[in-house]
Write an enzyme that holds these catalytic residues in place. Structure first.
Site, PDB file in Angstrom:
ATOM      1  N   LYS A   1       0.842  -1.210   0.000  1.00  0.00           N
ATOM      2  CA  LYS A   1       0.000   0.000   0.000  1.00  0.00           C
ATOM      3  C   LYS A   1       0.872   1.252   0.000  1.00  0.00           C
ATOM      4  O   LYS A   1       0.620   2.199  -0.746  1.00  0.00           O
ATOM      5  CB  LYS A   1      -0.948  -0.012   1.215  1.00  0.00           C
ATOM      6  CG  LYS A   1      -2.063  -1.031   1.066  1.00  0.00           C
ATOM      7  CD  LYS A   1      -2.953  -1.169   2.302  1.00  0.00           C
ATOM      8  CE  LYS A   1      -3.945  -2.313   2.068  1.00  0.00           C
ATOM      9  NZ  LYS A   1      -4.949  -2.487   3.108  1.00  0.00           N
TER      10      LYS A   1
ATOM     11  N   GLN B   1      -5.117  -1.720   9.253  1.00  0.00           N
ATOM     12  CA  GLN B   1      -4.994  -3.017   8.590  1.00  0.00           C
ATOM     13  C   GLN B   1      -5.640  -4.124   9.426  1.00  0.00           C
ATOM     14  O   GLN B   1      -5.427  -4.195  10.640  1.00  0.00           O
ATOM     15  CB  GLN B   1      -3.503  -3.326   8.334  1.00  0.00           C
ATOM     16  CG  GLN B   1      -3.244  -4.563   7.519  1.00  0.00           C
ATOM     17  CD  GLN B   1      -3.780  -4.445   6.079  1.00  0.00           C
ATOM     18  OE1 GLN B   1      -3.831  -3.360   5.504  1.00  0.00           O
ATOM     19  NE2 GLN B   1      -4.195  -5.565   5.518  1.00  0.00           N
TER      20      GLN B   1
ATOM     21  N   ASP C   1     -11.347   2.700   3.751  1.00  0.00           N
ATOM     22  CA  ASP C   1     -11.733   1.288   3.642  1.00  0.00           C
ATOM     23  C   ASP C   1     -13.247   1.136   3.530  1.00  0.00           C
ATOM     24  O   ASP C   1     -13.734   0.047   3.213  1.00  0.00           O
ATOM     25  CB  ASP C   1     -11.260   0.514   4.889  1.00  0.00           C
ATOM     26  CG  ASP C   1      -9.959  -0.238   4.662  1.00  0.00           C
ATOM     27  OD1 ASP C   1      -9.705  -0.649   3.511  1.00  0.00           O
ATOM     28  OD2 ASP C   1      -9.211  -0.411   5.642  1.00  0.00           O
TER      29      ASP C   1
HETATM   30  N1  LIG Z   1      -7.981  -2.602   6.380  1.00  0.00           N
HETATM   31  C1  LIG Z   1      -8.051  -3.629   5.502  1.00  0.00           C
HETATM   32  N2  LIG Z   1      -7.591  -4.830   5.857  1.00  0.00           N
HETATM   33  C2  LIG Z   1      -7.671  -5.867   4.976  1.00  0.00           C
HETATM   34  C3  LIG Z   1      -8.196  -5.663   3.661  1.00  0.00           C
HETATM   35  C4  LIG Z   1      -8.686  -4.384   3.334  1.00  0.00           C
HETATM   36  O1  LIG Z   1      -9.207  -4.134   2.206  1.00  0.00           O
HETATM   37  N3  LIG Z   1      -8.582  -3.381   4.276  1.00  0.00           N
HETATM   38  N4  LIG Z   1      -8.144  -6.701   2.719  1.00  0.00           N
HETATM   39  C5  LIG Z   1      -7.341  -7.880   2.977  1.00  0.00           C
HETATM   40  C6  LIG Z   1      -5.886  -7.783   2.630  1.00  0.00           C
HETATM   41  N5  LIG Z   1      -5.495  -6.872   1.522  1.00  0.00           N
HETATM   42  C7  LIG Z   1      -5.437  -5.560   1.741  1.00  0.00           C
HETATM   43  O2  LIG Z   1      -5.373  -5.071   2.828  1.00  0.00           O
HETATM   44  C8  LIG Z   1      -5.015  -7.400   0.271  1.00  0.00           C
HETATM   45  C9  LIG Z   1      -5.096  -8.743  -0.030  1.00  0.00           C
HETATM   46  C10 LIG Z   1      -4.534  -9.237  -1.221  1.00  0.00           C
HETATM   47  C11 LIG Z   1      -3.892  -8.409  -2.117  1.00  0.00           C
HETATM   48  C12 LIG Z   1      -3.219  -8.920  -3.344  1.00  0.00           C
HETATM   49  O3  LIG Z   1      -2.730  -8.145  -4.120  1.00  0.00           O
HETATM   50  N6  LIG Z   1      -3.148 -10.239  -3.545  1.00  0.00           N
HETATM   51  C13 LIG Z   1      -2.395 -10.841  -4.620  1.00  0.00           C
HETATM   52  C14 LIG Z   1      -1.557 -11.987  -4.073  1.00  0.00           C
HETATM   53  C15 LIG Z   1      -0.590 -11.498  -3.050  1.00  0.00           C
HETATM   54  C16 LIG Z   1       0.282 -12.611  -2.471  1.00  0.00           C
HETATM   55  O4  LIG Z   1       1.124 -13.133  -3.212  1.00  0.00           O
HETATM   56  O5  LIG Z   1       0.124 -12.928  -1.275  1.00  0.00           O
HETATM   57  C17 LIG Z   1      -3.323 -11.427  -5.679  1.00  0.00           C
HETATM   58  O6  LIG Z   1      -4.406 -11.904  -5.327  1.00  0.00           O
HETATM   59  O7  LIG Z   1      -2.924 -11.395  -6.852  1.00  0.00           O
HETATM   60  C18 LIG Z   1      -3.836  -7.059  -1.814  1.00  0.00           C
HETATM   61  C19 LIG Z   1      -4.384  -6.572  -0.645  1.00  0.00           C
HETATM   62  C20 LIG Z   1      -7.432  -8.229   4.454  1.00  0.00           C
HETATM   63  N7  LIG Z   1      -7.185  -7.093   5.292  1.00  0.00           N
END
Ligand SMILES: Nc1nc2c(c(=O)[nH]1)N[C@@H](CN(C=O)c1ccc(C(=O)N[C@@H](CCC(=O)O)C(=O)O)cc1)CN2
Length: 292
Positions: A52, A96, A119
């Site tokens: 982020k 987070q 969020d």
């Molecule tokens: N405050 C928040 N916490 C959490 C959120 C949120 O939206 N706000 N969502 C999830 C985690 N998350 C962002 O925070 C998030 C999850 C996954 C990805 C992502 O790019 N995933 C990749 C794979 C990444 C890897 O290799 O592990 C993909 O799917 O291609 C970005 C952000 C929970 N917490």
């Protein structure tokens, strides 16, 4: 033929739009700023927060990081949030998730000023979303909507099935699909014969957190499938990420599907940047007409 929905490419387009919007705000003397609060040492959360902060830098958004130890009290987290609420130079605040178990997540999320809640988890924004008001919308569902509109255009009249009813994804996803004039069903652990219901859907959004739970019998031929699941599994002695959908089984049936990784995941952070710009505009009297 089945199309792969490329979340990386779409997120790059969203980020380019955001960078242009940030440039326009800076030309008017406004520097959008995002504060990220991370409590504890969950390794995945550390990766997400790092990404982020990186993405923010790439699009010209100033970022501030607040890291608290796993044993921090709720009061300590609330104090950080209160300070950020009071700082007019900070436009977006995110805490987070997940938080350590001893901290009441809802109490912390409700403490964030709703206009800075990038969020979209505060009840003011959750309520506004279900009333169709132009509020800050949770990033993952907003990203899914962008992928769906890019794939299908108008969603009006489509039957959408959301599998999962979490506050972060399932419920806001259903509200957004309804706002786009879909007929929406939400399936969950108590649903009876869920695969039969799901097999009627034009659009499937899978957000249950169970690796490959949704197999071929759940998918209507020609459906568009958005897989929100990110599950780490061990397979053939290797660790890998898979979605909630059995991708190999679904692929021959669908008209389009998101892969995992590289589908919905990258959209989450891109939409966070988008929300930060929206929040900065709203707080500085530069609001556009855009809703979610
Ligand atoms: N405050 C928040 N916490 C959490 C959120 C949120 O939206 N706000 N969502 C999830 C985690 N998350 C962002 O925070 C998030 C999850 C996954 C990805 C992502 O790019 N995933 C990749 C794979 C990444 C890897 O290799 O592990 C993909 O799917 O291609 C970005 C952000 C929970 N917490």
């Amino acid at each position: 033929m089945s199309t792969l929905i490329d979340g990386k490419a779409t997120s790059a387009r969203v980020l380019a739009e955001v960078a242009a919007d940030v440039g326009a705000l800076k030309a008017r003397g406004i520097e959008p700023a995002l504060a990220v609060v991370l409590v504890g040492d969950d390794p995945a959360s550390h990766v997400y927060v790092r990404n982020k902060v990186l993405r923010a830098g790439e699009v010209g958004i100033r970022s501030l990081e607040y890291r608290l130890p796993a044993e921090a009290s709720a009061e300590e987290v609330l104090e950080v949030v209160a300070g950020l609420n009071a700082d007019a130079a900070v436009h977006g605040i995110l805490v987070q998730l997940p938080l350590p178990k001893h901290i009441d997540e809802v109490r912390v999320l409700q403490a964030i000023d709703p206009v800075k809640d990038v969020d979209g988890f505060h009840s003011e924004n959750v309520g506004g979303l279900s009333q169709g008001r132009p509020v800050l919308t949770p990033c993952t569902p907003a990203g899914c909507m962008r992928l769906l509109h890019d794939t299908l255009g108008d969603l009006s009249g489509k039957h959408a099935v959301v599998v999962g009813r979490s506050n972060i994804v399932g419920k806001p996803m259903a509200a957004l699909l309804l706002a786009a004039d879909c007929s929406v069903s939400v399936l969950h652990s108590r649903s009876v014969e869920p695969e039969k219901l799901c097999a009627q859907a034009d659009i499937v959004v899978a957000a249950v957190g169970r690796p490959r739970m949704i197999g071929a019998s759940w998918i209507k031929p020609g459906a568009v499938v958005i897989d929100v699941g990110i599950n780490r599994i061990e397979e053939n002695g290797r660790s890998r990420l898979v979605g909630d959908v059995d991708f190999d089984a679904a692929l021959p049936l669908v008209s389009a599907i998101t892969p995992v990784p590289g589908g919905v995941g990258p959209m989450t952070i891109a939409m966070l940047m988008h929300n930060t710009v929206l929040a900065a505009r709203q707080q500085t009297g530069q609001a556009s007409q855009e809703a979610h």
